[in-house]
Design an enzyme around this catalytic site. Structure first.
Site, short mmCIF file in Angstrom:
data_model
loop_
_atom_site.label_atom_id
_atom_site.label_comp_id
_atom_site.label_asym_id
_atom_site.label_seq_id
_atom_site.Cartn_x
_atom_site.Cartn_y
_atom_site.Cartn_z
CG HIS A 1 -0.37 0.15 2.52
ND1 HIS A 1 0.05 -0.93 3.26
CD2 HIS A 1 -0.11 1.24 3.28
CE1 HIS A 1 0.55 -0.50 4.42
NE2 HIS A 1 0.47 0.82 4.45
CG ASP A 2 2.24 3.51 3.00
OD1 ASP A 2 1.45 4.25 2.38
OD2 ASP A 2 2.28 3.44 4.24
CE LYS B 1 4.22 6.40 3.90
NZ LYS B 1 4.09 5.82 5.24
CG HIS C 1 2.24 7.95 0.15
ND1 HIS C 1 1.62 8.91 0.90
CD2 HIS C 1 1.68 6.77 0.53
CE1 HIS C 1 0.73 8.33 1.72
NE2 HIS C 1 0.75 7.02 1.50
CG HIS D 1 -3.36 3.57 1.42
ND1 HIS D 1 -2.70 3.93 0.27
CD2 HIS D 1 -2.56 3.96 2.42
CE1 HIS D 1 -1.55 4.50 0.58
NE2 HIS D 1 -1.44 4.54 1.89
CG HIS D 2 -3.65 7.81 2.92
ND1 HIS D 2 -3.60 7.64 4.27
CD2 HIS D 2 -2.46 7.39 2.43
CE1 HIS D 2 -2.42 7.13 4.61
NE2 HIS D 2 -1.70 6.97 3.50
CG ASP E 1 -1.84 2.41 6.73
OD1 ASP E 1 -0.80 1.97 7.26
OD2 ASP E 1 -1.87 3.50 6.12
P1 C2E Z 1 1.69 6.35 8.49
O1 C2E Z 1 2.62 6.76 9.59
O2 C2E Z 1 1.77 4.93 8.04
O3 C2E Z 1 0.22 6.66 8.95
C1 C2E Z 1 -0.89 6.18 8.25
C2 C2E Z 1 -2.15 6.88 8.68
O4 C2E Z 1 -2.43 6.56 10.05
C3 C2E Z 1 -2.09 8.39 8.62
O5 C2E Z 1 -2.37 8.84 7.31
C4 C2E Z 1 -3.21 8.78 9.61
O6 C2E Z 1 -4.48 8.63 9.00
C5 C2E Z 1 -3.10 7.70 10.67
N1 C2E Z 1 -2.28 8.21 11.79
C6 C2E Z 1 -0.98 7.96 12.03
N2 C2E Z 1 -0.58 8.57 13.17
C7 C2E Z 1 -1.65 9.22 13.66
C8 C2E Z 1 -1.90 10.03 14.83
O7 C2E Z 1 -1.00 10.29 15.64
N3 C2E Z 1 -3.17 10.51 15.00
C9 C2E Z 1 -4.16 10.23 14.15
N4 C2E Z 1 -5.38 10.73 14.39
N5 C2E Z 1 -3.98 9.50 13.02
C10 C2E Z 1 -2.75 8.98 12.78
P2 C2E Z 1 -1.93 10.32 6.87
O8 C2E Z 1 -2.21 11.31 7.94
O9 C2E Z 1 -2.52 10.56 5.52
O10 C2E Z 1 -0.36 10.23 6.74
C11 C2E Z 1 0.25 9.48 5.70
C12 C2E Z 1 1.69 9.31 5.98
O11 C2E Z 1 2.31 10.60 6.08
C13 C2E Z 1 2.00 8.64 7.31
O12 C2E Z 1 1.95 7.23 7.18
C14 C2E Z 1 3.41 9.14 7.58
O13 C2E Z 1 4.37 8.44 6.80
C15 C2E Z 1 3.36 10.55 7.06
N6 C2E Z 1 3.05 11.53 8.12
C16 C2E Z 1 1.84 11.97 8.52
N7 C2E Z 1 1.94 12.88 9.48
C17 C2E Z 1 3.30 13.05 9.73
C18 C2E Z 1 4.05 13.86 10.64
O14 C2E Z 1 3.53 14.65 11.42
N8 C2E Z 1 5.42 13.73 10.59
C19 C2E Z 1 6.02 12.86 9.73
N9 C2E Z 1 7.36 12.77 9.76
N10 C2E Z 1 5.32 12.09 8.87
C20 C2E Z 1 3.98 12.17 8.87
FE FE Z 2 -0.04 5.61 3.05
FE FE Z 3 1.14 2.18 6.17
#
Ligand code: C2E
Ligand code: FE
Ligand code: FE
Ligand code: SIN
Ligand code: SIN
Length: 397
Positions: A247-248, A251, A276, A302-303, A341
């Site tokens: 799915h990712d 990236k 991504h 997936h988002h 996810d």
């Molecule tokens: P990921 O880390 O695999 O997170 C996937 C999804 O899980 C996120 O999609 C979000 O819907 C949910 N998620 C993850 N952590 C949290 C959280 O602390 N609170 C809530 N409410 N939901 C959470 P999203 O937001 O579309 O982000 C996609 C990807 O973008 C993430 O994949 C990560 O790789 C990156 N990302 C998102 N926010 C940040 C951030 O603040 N800092 C960094 N370094 N990367 C981020």
């Molecule tokens: Fe993703």
């Molecule tokens: Fe993931």
């Protein structure tokens, strides 16, 4: 079954096995067929990894019949050294079949012992055992297929006959050939994931294995509830398992500065990160297998969110305006992987956040039902928490 019918069935099984790409689903299929073929009540597969035999999959009719209709057998994963002190270990070391009429009456001269732990904790009574080495093309050991308790027509436990043993040795050859390919597929996918997402030699790909395993469980419940035929469910589970792991992969196109940023992303950085989903889908464009199509569908969806506030946007046919998908416009596999996810991201540590407690994660999932997530899938999710917990134990960080 006549011997001719058995040979014909074996040939068909070999072909069927080779159509299954995913390792976990293949093990499920192999054990189910092996048990039917040998008339065995139970069975397990051990896989060799890192010089140990890992108890990787098990089925048990007697124990399963005691569960609620929709429940699954939950078992602990453990591993054994590859030496002659255990039955599976002996079979792996010597590449020989071991046929034991009664596990509790093993010749005291034999180097191996029967490990009674499983019987003690489950209340099951193991009697006959047939342990078959799973040998790859070059005769290297992939693992051990262990069948338990041959059952006769009257339901009595009997030893495995020499004839069954010979047939199962042929069977193990077919199963091992298919398994060797599935192990290869899994390892190539994990390397792709490592290149794209983790780029860190310490990471293992446990996240994608968990997301894929959760997704398959969600899909199976959904599909049974919606009355899909079993053959279709089996095929789709295999396709989804592979697609979910990928799915990712988009990236790969995101720079380390953003991907590995320890803190919160700025809005501009998040816009880059969001690409991504499309970048992942682009990797599978132009390929026509069901696996590529599903991987593309999962990557791009997936988002998405059930209420239409996810990403990316698509042009609406009616209004010609670009907007995210909503509700059932989001393909089922996208909705499923989206939920799996987020759950796994919440309960895992990330460079940018600490792991959440299970309760906090479930609270978000409940609150987001009908907003971020398909409410029907959230209900299914909440009904299989024990299975999800077992998956987390199976693929630890
Ligand atoms: P990921 O880390 O695999 O997170 C996937 C999804 O899980 C996120 O999609 C979000 O819907 C949910 N998620 C993850 N952590 C949290 C959280 O602390 N609170 C809530 N409410 N939901 C959470 P999203 O937001 O579309 O982000 C996609 C990807 O973008 C993430 O994949 C990560 O790789 C990156 N990302 C998102 N926010 C940040 C951030 O603040 N800092 C960094 N370094 N990367 C981020
Ligand atoms: Fe993703
Ligand atoms: Fe993931
Ligand atoms: C499907 O059966 O693949 C789609 C049905 C749905 O999106 O609810
Ligand atoms: C986030 O905090 O990154 C997204 C929250 C959500 O969509 O659940």
């Amino acid at each position: 079954m006549t011997p001719e019918e058995k040979i014909a069935m074996l040939e068909k099984l070999g072909t069927d096995f080779n159509r299954v790409k995913d390792m976990d689903l293949l093990m499920e299929r192999i054990l189910r067929s092996a048990r039917a073929f040998a008339g065995a009540d139970a069975g397990s597969i051990y896989l060799l990894d890192n010089h140990r035999l890992h108890f990787s999959y098990t089925q048990n009719s007697t124990l399963e019949s005691k569960l609620q209709p929709d429940a699954k057998l939950i078992y602990d994963c453990f591993s054994l050294p590859v030496d002659r002190t255990s039955i599976a270990g002996y079979s792996a070391c010597t590449k020989e079949t071991i046929n034991i009429p009664d596990a509790y009456a093993i010749d005291p001269e034999a180097p191996y012992r029967f490990e009674q732990g499983f019987d003690v904790s489950s209340g099951y009574r193991t009697k006959s055992i047939l342990a078959l080495p799973l040998l790859a093309a070059e005769q290297q050991v992939l693992g051990v297929l262990q069948l338990i308790n041959a059952v006769d027509r009257e339901g009595r436990t009997i030893p495995f006959s020499p004839e069954i043993q010979r047939q199962m040795e042929m069977f193990a050859g077919l199963a091992a050939a298919a398994l060797e390919r599935a192990v290869m597929t899994r390892s190539i996918i994990l390397r792709m994931v490592k290149m794209s997402e983790l780029r860190d030699p310490r990471e293992t790909g446990a996240h994608v294995n968990r997301v894929a395993a959760y997704a398959v469980e969600l899909y199976e419940r959904w599909a049974i509830k919606h009355g899909l035929p079993e053959s279709r469910i089996e095929e789709e589970k295999d396709v989804l398992r592979i697609a979910a792991m990928l799915h990712d992969v988009g990236k790969v196109a995101i720079s380390d500065l953003i991907l590995k940023k320890p803190g919160r992303l700025t809005p501009e950085e998040f816009d880059v990160m969001k690409t991504h989903a499309e970048q992942g889908a682009d990797i599978f464009i132009g390929h026509m297998t069901a696996y590529d199509r599903a991987a593309q569908e999962v990557a791009i969806n997936h988002h998405q969110k059930w209420d239409g506030t996810g990403y990316p946007s698509f042009v609406d046919d009616q209004t010609s305006e670009a907007r995210p998908r909503r509700g059932t416009e989001i393909p089922l596999f996208g909705r499923i992987v989206g939920l799996a996810d987020v759950y796994d991201a919440l309960v895992s540590r990330r460079v940018y956040k600490e792991a959440w407690s299970e309760d906090d994660a479930l609270k978000v999932i409940r609150e987001e039902s009908g907003k971020h997530f398909d409410p029907e899938l959230v209900d299914i999710f909440l009904s299989i928490r024990d299975i999800l917990a077992a998956i987390r134990k199976r693929y630890p960080e």
